[in-house]
Design a protein around this motif. Structure first.
Motif, mmCIF file in Angstrom:
data_model
loop_
_atom_site.group_PDB
_atom_site.id
_atom_site.type_symbol
_atom_site.label_atom_id
_atom_site.label_comp_id
_atom_site.label_asym_id
_atom_site.label_seq_id
_atom_site.Cartn_x
_atom_site.Cartn_y
_atom_site.Cartn_z
ATOM 1 N N PRO A 335 0.839 -1.283 0.166
ATOM 2 C CA PRO A 335 0.180 -0.079 0.029
ATOM 3 C C PRO A 335 0.853 1.219 0.120
ATOM 4 C CG PRO A 335 0.142 -0.894 2.299
ATOM 5 C CD PRO A 335 0.826 -2.051 1.361
ATOM 6 N N GLU A 336 0.542 2.383 -0.713
ATOM 7 C CA GLU A 336 0.981 3.495 -0.521
ATOM 8 C C GLU A 336 0.731 4.049 0.940
ATOM 9 O OE1 GLU A 336 -0.102 6.536 -3.490
ATOM 10 O OE2 GLU A 336 -0.534 5.046 -4.882
ATOM 11 N N ARG A 337 1.595 4.974 1.221
ATOM 12 C CA ARG A 337 1.709 5.614 2.558
ATOM 13 C C ARG A 337 1.307 7.053 2.603
ATOM 14 N NH1 ARG A 337 6.495 2.629 2.830
ATOM 15 N NH2 ARG A 337 7.682 4.475 2.702
ATOM 16 N N LEU A 338 0.146 7.273 2.451
ATOM 17 C CA LEU A 338 -0.425 8.682 2.398
ATOM 18 C C LEU A 338 -1.254 8.865 3.618
ATOM 19 C CD1 LEU A 338 -1.661 8.738 -1.409
ATOM 20 C CD2 LEU A 338 0.614 9.588 -0.276
ATOM 21 N N THR A 339 -1.543 10.149 4.039
ATOM 22 C CA THR A 339 -2.223 10.490 5.318
ATOM 23 C C THR A 339 -3.763 10.564 4.783
ATOM 24 O OG1 THR A 339 -0.498 11.826 6.271
ATOM 25 C CG2 THR A 339 -2.699 12.238 6.962
ATOM 26 N N ILE A 340 -4.691 9.864 5.538
ATOM 27 C CA ILE A 340 -6.051 9.871 5.017
ATOM 28 C C ILE A 340 -6.761 9.878 6.141
ATOM 29 C CG2 ILE A 340 -7.735 8.114 4.243
ATOM 30 C CD1 ILE A 340 -5.468 6.313 3.328
ATOM 31 N N ASP A 341 -7.996 10.803 5.901
ATOM 32 C CA ASP A 341 -9.073 11.131 6.941
ATOM 33 C C ASP A 341 -10.016 10.035 6.590
ATOM 34 O OD1 ASP A 341 -11.078 12.058 8.670
ATOM 35 O OD2 ASP A 341 -10.936 14.055 7.734
ATOM 36 N N LEU A 342 -10.173 9.100 7.567
ATOM 37 C CA LEU A 342 -11.310 8.105 7.317
ATOM 38 C C LEU A 342 -12.671 8.340 7.325
ATOM 39 C CD1 LEU A 342 -9.808 4.751 9.308
ATOM 40 C CD2 LEU A 342 -10.147 5.216 6.986
ATOM 41 N N LYS A 343 -12.826 9.541 8.144
ATOM 42 C CA LYS A 343 -14.347 9.934 8.377
ATOM 43 C C LYS A 343 -14.644 10.686 6.755
ATOM 44 C CE LYS A 343 -17.327 12.931 11.282
ATOM 45 N NZ LYS A 343 -17.156 13.876 12.328
ATOM 46 N N ASN A 344 -13.830 11.424 6.264
ATOM 47 C CA ASN A 344 -14.024 12.019 4.814
ATOM 48 C C ASN A 344 -14.149 10.813 4.001
ATOM 49 O OD1 ASN A 344 -14.433 13.956 3.129
ATOM 50 N ND2 ASN A 344 -12.290 13.696 2.581
ATOM 51 N N GLU A 345 -13.381 9.679 4.025
ATOM 52 C CA GLU A 345 -13.582 8.541 3.015
ATOM 53 C C GLU A 345 -14.942 7.877 3.209
ATOM 54 O OE1 GLU A 345 -11.591 8.066 0.598
ATOM 55 O OE2 GLU A 345 -10.458 9.634 1.146
ATOM 56 N N ILE A 346 -15.407 7.668 4.534
ATOM 57 C CA ILE A 346 -16.744 6.974 4.775
ATOM 58 C C ILE A 346 -17.777 7.948 4.175
ATOM 59 C CG2 ILE A 346 -18.230 6.446 6.718
ATOM 60 C CD1 ILE A 346 -15.824 5.528 8.119
ATOM 61 N N ASN A 347 -17.788 9.310 4.478
ATOM 62 C CA ASN A 347 -18.873 10.095 4.026
ATOM 63 C C ASN A 347 -18.910 10.054 2.389
ATOM 64 O OD1 ASN A 347 -19.894 11.205 6.332
ATOM 65 N ND2 ASN A 347 -18.147 12.654 6.518
ATOM 66 N N LYS A 348 -17.671 9.948 1.725
ATOM 67 C CA LYS A 348 -17.752 9.691 0.227
ATOM 68 C C LYS A 348 -18.676 8.463 -0.284
ATOM 69 C CE LYS A 348 -13.582 12.572 -0.683
ATOM 70 N NZ LYS A 348 -12.193 12.164 -1.181
ATOM 71 N N VAL A 349 -18.127 7.383 0.425
ATOM 72 C CA VAL A 349 -18.850 5.990 0.390
ATOM 73 C C VAL A 349 -20.335 6.184 0.495
ATOM 74 C CG1 VAL A 349 -18.777 3.630 0.484
ATOM 75 C CG2 VAL A 349 -16.587 4.850 0.798
ATOM 76 N N PHE A 350 -20.650 6.907 1.693
ATOM 77 C CA PHE A 350 -22.105 6.880 1.895
ATOM 78 C C PHE A 350 -22.851 7.921 0.715
ATOM 79 C CE2 PHE A 350 -22.655 7.186 6.816
ATOM 80 C CZ PHE A 350 -22.223 5.847 6.918
ATOM 81 N N GLU A 351 -22.404 8.744 0.131
ATOM 82 C CA GLU A 351 -22.774 9.242 -0.943
ATOM 83 C C GLU A 351 -22.939 8.573 -2.184
ATOM 84 O OE1 GLU A 351 -20.488 12.791 -1.823
ATOM 85 O OE2 GLU A 351 -20.780 13.695 0.026
ATOM 86 N N TYR A 352 -22.012 7.527 -2.399
ATOM 87 C CA TYR A 352 -21.987 6.668 -3.469
ATOM 88 C C TYR A 352 -23.080 5.589 -3.475
ATOM 89 C CZ TYR A 352 -20.550 2.969 -6.724
ATOM 90 O OH TYR A 352 -20.449 1.935 -7.536
#
Length: 495
Positions: A335-352
């Motif tokens: 995996p790549e090593r990038l800083t991720i905001d999981l809460k933001n990622e979950i909201n994006k999946v919610f929209e999907y």
């Protein structure tokens, strides 16, 4: 990378035989040495005691005040003649030159003794005949070789009065110890012979005992040799082997269980993947046959082609997922090593999934918060996607899917919970297997390919995290732990 073949270690039987034999032989040799030392000590004390008694007796005769010098000497000669292993040398020291009064025949060379010990000493010493002589040792605790004539010697100064005259004598007493030396030599030779034959017999006995002791190992090895892929259900009996091999039998049985489980999963996987591929191919063949059964319009053919395209896309996605899992199995999933905001990622999946969840009458809810993590955004988004789609698919209409974030032990906990049918406990460990179904039915409802949870596990493990699942009468919950700093964790593990 080729490595040089190492030297084969010595066999257990040889090492045990060698160790036990050396220990036994050493103990026997030590016993023999102590025996010889004890006998030598006993003879030495016996000789010293005899010398002390003889010197006291002769000194009393030579210092008897009521007798003349001539009578004293005669009594000394008579006393010494009664001891065949004792010899004396008597001389007067007050005349010039010294006057030899008596010298025992067949005794040692007293002149050599006196030359060696010119100073009068009352301490016993060991003397050997000159032709076989080794260096004399005063107060020696060991005796010389019995091939020489050995004597224990004591030199005494005696001062007395006789015929109103002061007399100075030198008395040399020699006690033959040839018998003792010969006895010790024979004892040593016999003990050496006994030690040799005892050691030989001991080696044979120990080798036989070790061979018999390894019989359980040979029996277990024979049982293991008979286990093949056709009878992986065979198990060793830990209660029928010695206690030293019990843990080996238990560990081997545990390994067999894992191998048997892998074989079963491989067999089921082959059947499942064949079924998953057969279904879209059957659909393609059926639709194509129907389309070719009679003449149709351009629009009808277009609909058939669109339908076939959906099946092709489904097969392409399945192949891509299988390649993804193959990379994970071979540790190629980096995996790549990038800083991720999981809460933001979950909201994006919610929209999907918003439209699909509304269609099924399921609401989505996010609780809690957590700090950023290091990881691969696409991979972690795929984890959220798979878990959320799985939860929506099995949530009854009118219920809610809840995603919870929390901080724990330098990492983040993410749980996806949904109400619905209880998953039996025996199926929970297998949910992350590829194509595993709780109902064991070959017909799969919905659009799931059956490897979504397997992909979730592979991605989380690639991020050095863990995933687990629980299910009860209230809800089914998948819990994911992701370390916040993947780079630091890898550095510590590599160190």
């Amino acid at each position: 990378m080729k490595t040089k073949p190492g030297r084969r270690p010595l066999s257990l039987a040889f090492r045990l035989t060698l160790f036990i034999s050396i220990t036994t032989i050493t103990a026997f040799m030590l016993f023999s040495w102590l025996t010889i030392q004890s006998v030598e000590k006993h003879f030495e004390e016996q000789d010293l005691n005899e010398l002390q008694q003889l010197s006291t007796s002769l000194s009393q005769l030579l210092t008897h005040q009521d007798l003349t010098e001539h009578v004293r000497i005669e009594r000394v000669i008579n006393a010494i003649s009664q001891r065949p292993n004792a010899f004396i040398f008597l001389e007067r020291m007050d005349s010039s030159p010294n006057q030899i009064l008596f010298q025992s025949p067949d005794g040692p060379d007293f002149q050599k003794i006196i030359e060696t010990y010119p100073v009068v000493t009352e301490l016993p010493v060991i003397w050997n005949a000159p032709e076989e002589q080794t260096a004399p040792h005063e107060n020696s605790n060991s005796l010389h070789d019995a091939t020489s004539e050995g004597y224990r010697v004591m030199i005494l100064p005696i001062v007395t009065m006789a015929d109103n005259q002061k007399l100075h004598y030198r008395l040399v007493i020699a006690l033959s110890i040839d018998f003792h030396l010969h006895y010790i030599k024979e004892l040593t030779r016999n003990l050496m012979l006994a030690a040799f034959f005892t050691c030989l017999i001991m080696v044979l006995i120990v080798h036989f005992a070790v061979y018999q002791g390894h019989a359980p190992l040979r029996r277990v090895s024979k049982e293991i040799k008979g286990i093949t892929s056709e009878n992986l259900d065979v198990r060793l009996q830990p209660d029928q082997v010695p206690i030293e091999l019990q843990q080996l039998a238990v560990s081997f049985n545990a390994m067999l269980e894992q191998i048997e489980d892998v074989f079963k999963r491989q067999s089921n996987f082959s059947a499942d993947i064949a079924h998953e591929i057969r279904t879209p191919i059957t659909n393609l063949v059926t639709q194509t046959q129907i389309a070719l059964s009679q003449k149709r319009s351009t629009e009808d053919y277009r609909e058939v082609m669109y339908s076939n395209l959906e099946e092709y896309e489904r097969m392409s996605k399945m192949v891509s997922d299988m390649l993804f899992l193959a990379q994970a199995d071979n540790n190629l999933l980096i995996p790549e090593r990038l800083t991720i905001d999981l809460k933001n990622e979950i909201n994006k999946v919610f929209e999907y999934f918003e439209a699909w969840s509304e269609e099924r009458g399921v609401t989505l809810r996010l609780l809690g918060d957590a700090g950023p993590v290091q990881g691969d955004p696409l991979m972690l988004r795929r984890v959220i996607n798979n878990l959320l789609s799985n939860a929506i698919r099995y949530t009854p209409e009118g219920e809610c899917v809840t995603v919870t974030l929390s901080q724990k032990n330098n990492g983040i906990l993410m749980s996806v919970a949904n109400p619905g049918r209880v998953i039996p406990a025996e199926h929970l460990p297998r949910l992350f297997d590829r194509f595993y179904r709780v109902d064991q039915s070959r017909q799969r409802k919905g659009e799931g390919s059956g490897i979504g949870l397997a992909i979730v596990k592979s991605i989380i493990e690639a991020h050095r995290g863990k995933v687990s699942v629980t299910s009860d009468s209230n809800l089914t919950q998948f819990t994911v732990f992701i370390p916040q700093s993947l780079f630091k964790l890898r550095s510590v593990q590599n160190a």
